[in-house]
Each structure stands twice: as C-alpha cells, then as structure tokens.
Design an enzyme around this catalytic site. Structure first.
Site, short mmCIF file in Angstrom:
data_model
loop_
_atom_site.label_atom_id
_atom_site.label_comp_id
_atom_site.label_asym_id
_atom_site.label_seq_id
_atom_site.Cartn_x
_atom_site.Cartn_y
_atom_site.Cartn_z
N GLY A 209 9.85 -1.83 -9.04
CA GLY A 209 9.09 -2.02 -7.79
C GLY A 209 9.31 -0.86 -6.85
O GLY A 209 9.83 0.19 -7.24
N ASN A 210 8.92 -1.04 -5.61
CA ASN A 210 9.19 -0.01 -4.60
C ASN A 210 9.46 -0.68 -3.26
O ASN A 210 9.35 -1.91 -3.14
CB ASN A 210 8.04 1.00 -4.52
N ARG A 211 9.80 0.11 -2.27
CA ARG A 211 10.30 -0.46 -1.01
C ARG A 211 9.22 -0.82 0.00
O ARG A 211 9.53 -1.21 1.13
CB ARG A 211 11.27 0.54 -0.36
N SER A 212 7.96 -0.73 -0.38
CA SER A 212 6.91 -1.01 0.60
C SER A 212 6.90 -2.48 1.00
O SER A 212 6.87 -3.37 0.15
CB SER A 212 5.55 -0.62 0.03
#
Ligand SMILES: Cc1cc2nc3c(=O)[nH]c(=O)nc-3n(C[C@H](O)[C@H](O)[C@H](O)COP(=O)(O)O)c2cc1C
Length: 398
Positions: A209-212
C-alpha cells in the site's frame, strides 16, 4: 467587534440543532467571534444557555430585545459571514422569499457578506419541488447551500437529508471566510475525483500500500461540490470521511480504481487523479495466506500497472475537457514534475513535495500547479485552500 472574523451562526428548529454546538465549538477554537441566533423553534431543541456558554456571548433570540441597538439590522451588517446550521425547510423557504419575521431571517436579509446554509431535513422535504426551488433561488442570490449527506435520519428513516459532519461544515466556513465567498463557477459541471491509496494484494491478508489518507482528494471533492459541481469521488481506502453530497464509488486496488475512473469519467468535464495509485502490483496473488517455512518466498516479483492518467489524457472524443494529475516527488521536484507533465499529456499537474510531515497524513500541503501555460506556486496552506487553487486553475480552462 474585534479584528477576529465575526460569524453569525443561525440555528433553525431541526433535530440536528444539537450539532450546531459542535460547529460553534470548532469555530470559537479556531479564533472566530461567533454570535448565535437561534429561531424560536431551535430553542425547543437546544437552550439559549448552551449557545451563550459555548460562544461566550449573549444570545439574541428576538427583534424586541435591545431595540435601541436595532439588532435586526446591526447583526447582519457587522457579520463577516452568516452560517445557518441546520437550515430547516421552513428557514430556506423564508430566506428564499425574503421573509423577515424574526431575528435570523432579518439578519439574512440585511447581510451583505457571504451566506452559507447547511440544510437538514427528511428526504421527502429535501426533495419536494418547493424546497428544490428555494435552494436554487438562494444559490442564484450567491449563497452557498451545502448538499446534505445521505444516511440515518430521525427515527428509522435513511436517505439524503442528514446534516453534513460538523467538522466538514466548520472547514467550509473557514474556506468561505478565507476567500471572502465562494463562486458557483463549477455549477452545471460534472467532475470526477479519485482519492486515497490503492492496495495491491499479495494474499488475502497482506498487501502493498502507500501512505495516502485521501485528505487532499476529499478536500477537492468537498470544495468542488461547494462551488456547484456534481461530484463523483472514486475512493480507495480513505482514512477520512467522504464529503456529503458526492457520489462515492469504493475501490481497493489500482485495477478497480482504473475501471471505476474510466467508467465514471465518460462525459465528465473534469477528472482529477488525486489518488496515489500503485505503479506496480505483485505478479501473482496467492489464494491462501502465504506460510512461513519451507518454500517461503524471498522476494516479491512485481508487474507494472496501467497508467490511468495517461489513459485519461489520451482518450479521444470521450476525453474530459480538463484532466488533472498529481505527482508526489521527494527530490529534484520541479524537474521531475515538468518531465511528468510532458510525458503524461494531462492539462494540469499538481506537484507535491512529500516526506515526513509534509503532504501525507496531515491537513496542510504546499504545491506547484504546472501547466503548459505556466506555473502557480501555492505556499504551505490547508488542503482545502490548495484544492480551491486547483479549481481556480481548472475553471480558466473550462
Ligand atoms: C422533533 C422535530 C424534529 C424536526 N426536525 C426537522 C428537521 O430536521 N428539518 C426541518 O426542516 N424541520 C424539522 N422540524 C420541523 C420544524 O421544527 C418546523 O418546520 C419549524 O417551524 C421550523 O422553524 P424555523 O425554521 O423557524 O426554525 C422538526 C420538528 C420536530 C417537532
């Protein structure tokens, strides 16, 4: 009145009147002077003492108290903004027709500052042609009328008519104050915004995933709706509430996001790709949880995901008038951004510098809005204000 912005908070007689207390709290905490003007019906729901204590000011409830100060005229004249939470069907009708039979409606008629209504009522009342016409009339006079949220109403009913979250109303109030009003320059436009971060699954429990958090995309959707647009939000794993009034399409992965954005953007005027879409996904997805021990993987082979922004920008007759991309860069930001704008073929590219405490998971952001016509620098500000700067740039291209 001091130099702090003076907000008149009108409260009408709906069940959501108690939520006006939260809006009031939020505004006083952010340094606004707030005078509360409840209608007679509102006082059946919340007592004047609560408003007086929370605002730190006397609460005027009728035009016959302190007549020597002419309150029915003075309040509207001195306000920097009049906000009505909740705006009942009755209050909207009175305001649309210029009635002035109590202190709040008189104030609305004398105010020359921005006016913001947050309606709340049962779905039948909201959808009645009389209310629809009253809302259109108030908007034609320049007022901002927020669309209510859908959800649980009084009793067991659900549907559109619920008051938007107090935090959302307070954020919009600060926006309108900061900008001295909001133009309805996106009225009649259909916009699609993607927000959040995609998840690319390795197995049923693990993902890349990513931190958005989705905050910037949600701010874009909220501000577009406030400026009159019909908004679809393609939402990938948001950690914040989507705005009231937007159509929300939930997605998980880059592939799902692509499908939803391409479908929803057919015939749209504007598409803003604010979501952080994974460039890569695991080459295979295990149907069962990957176990430790013999044969355990030591690396994760990746394959490239399609570039949705390039696809949107290179669509033929179906292409939205304005396609906006976001780019998050950590170093050599401007050079990377300029190269990306050329490579993607989009109309605008909002270039974010990201890193610890900047861009991700916080309420503020700084960016450069790039286009072939030039560059607009937006200094560190709220994500709502950056969203407005993006819409300002979009509007010049519509
Ligand atoms: C329990 C109760 C809940 C109500 N909730 C709402 C509401 O959410 N929205 C609305 O438009 N009217 C609601 N009403 C009706 C209004 O109170 C009524 O139309 C009143 O005249 C509004 O006066 P005002 O607009 O001057 O505040 C409710 C009435 C009652 C008794």
């Amino acid at each position: 009145m001091g130099s702090r912005p003076h907000v008149v908070l009108g409260v009408a007689g709906g069940i959501a009147a108690y939520k006006a207390c939260e809006v009031l709290r939020s505004l006083t905490e952010s340094g606004h002077d707030v005078t509360v003007v409840p209608t007679g019906a509102a006082l059946h729901f919340v007592g004047a003492a609560t408003f007086a204590a929370l605002s730190g000011r006397p609460v005027a409830t009728d035009v016959w108290t302190g007549v020597h100060e002419v309150p029915h005229v003075r309040l509207g004249q001195s306000a920097d903004l009049v906000l009505v939470v909740p705006a009942t069907a009755d209050l909207l009708a009175k305001a649309a027709h210029g009635r002035a039979d109590d202190l709040l409606t008189s104030t609305l008629l004398t105010a020359r500052c921005p006016v913001l209504y947050a309606p709340a009522m049962h779905t039948e009342m909201w959808q009645h042609p009389a209310t629809v016409a009253n809302v259109a009339t108030l908007r034609s006079y320049g007022a901002v009328v927020i669309d209510p949220a859908s959800g649980r109403l009084t009793g067991a009913d659900t549907g559109p008519g619920r008051l938007p979250e107090p935090a959302e109303i307070a954020a919009l109030t600060r926006d309108v104050l900061a900008r001295g009003g909001l133009p309805a320059d996106l009225a009649g436009r259909r916009v699609v915004v993607s927000a959040g971060g995609t998840r690319e699954h390795l197995d049923p429990v693990r993902y890349l995933g990513n931190r958005s958090s989705g905050r910037q995309g949600v701010a874009l959707a909220r501000t577009a709706a406030a400026r009159g647009a019909e908004v679809t939000l393609v939402a990938a794993n948001l950690s914040v509430e989507p705005p009231a009034g937007a159509k929300v399409v939930l997605v998980l992965s880059a592939a799902e996001l692509r499908e939803a954005v391409l479908a929803e953007s057919a015939g749209a005027d504007v598409v803003v790709m604010a979501a952080a879409v994974a460039d890569f996904r695991p080459a295979t997805r295990s149907e069962s949880k990957i176990k430790k021990g013999e044969g355990e993987p030591t690396s994760v082979p990746l394959v490239r995901n399609p570039d949705v922004l390039v696809e949107l920008a290179s669509r033929g007759a179906d292409r939205a008038t304005v396609v906006v991309g976001f780019a998050a860069e950590t170093d050599d930001v401007l050079a990377h951004g300029r190269a990306k704008l050329a490579a993607k073929g989009c109309d605008l590219l909002v270039l974010n510098r990201v890193g610890d405490g900047v861009g991700f998971e916080v309420d503020h952001n700084a960016a450069t809005i790039l286009s072939t016509g030039g560059e607009v620098e937006v200094a560190d500000t709220s994500k709502d204000q950056l969203a407005h700067a993006v819409w300002d740039a979009v509007v010049t291209r519509l």
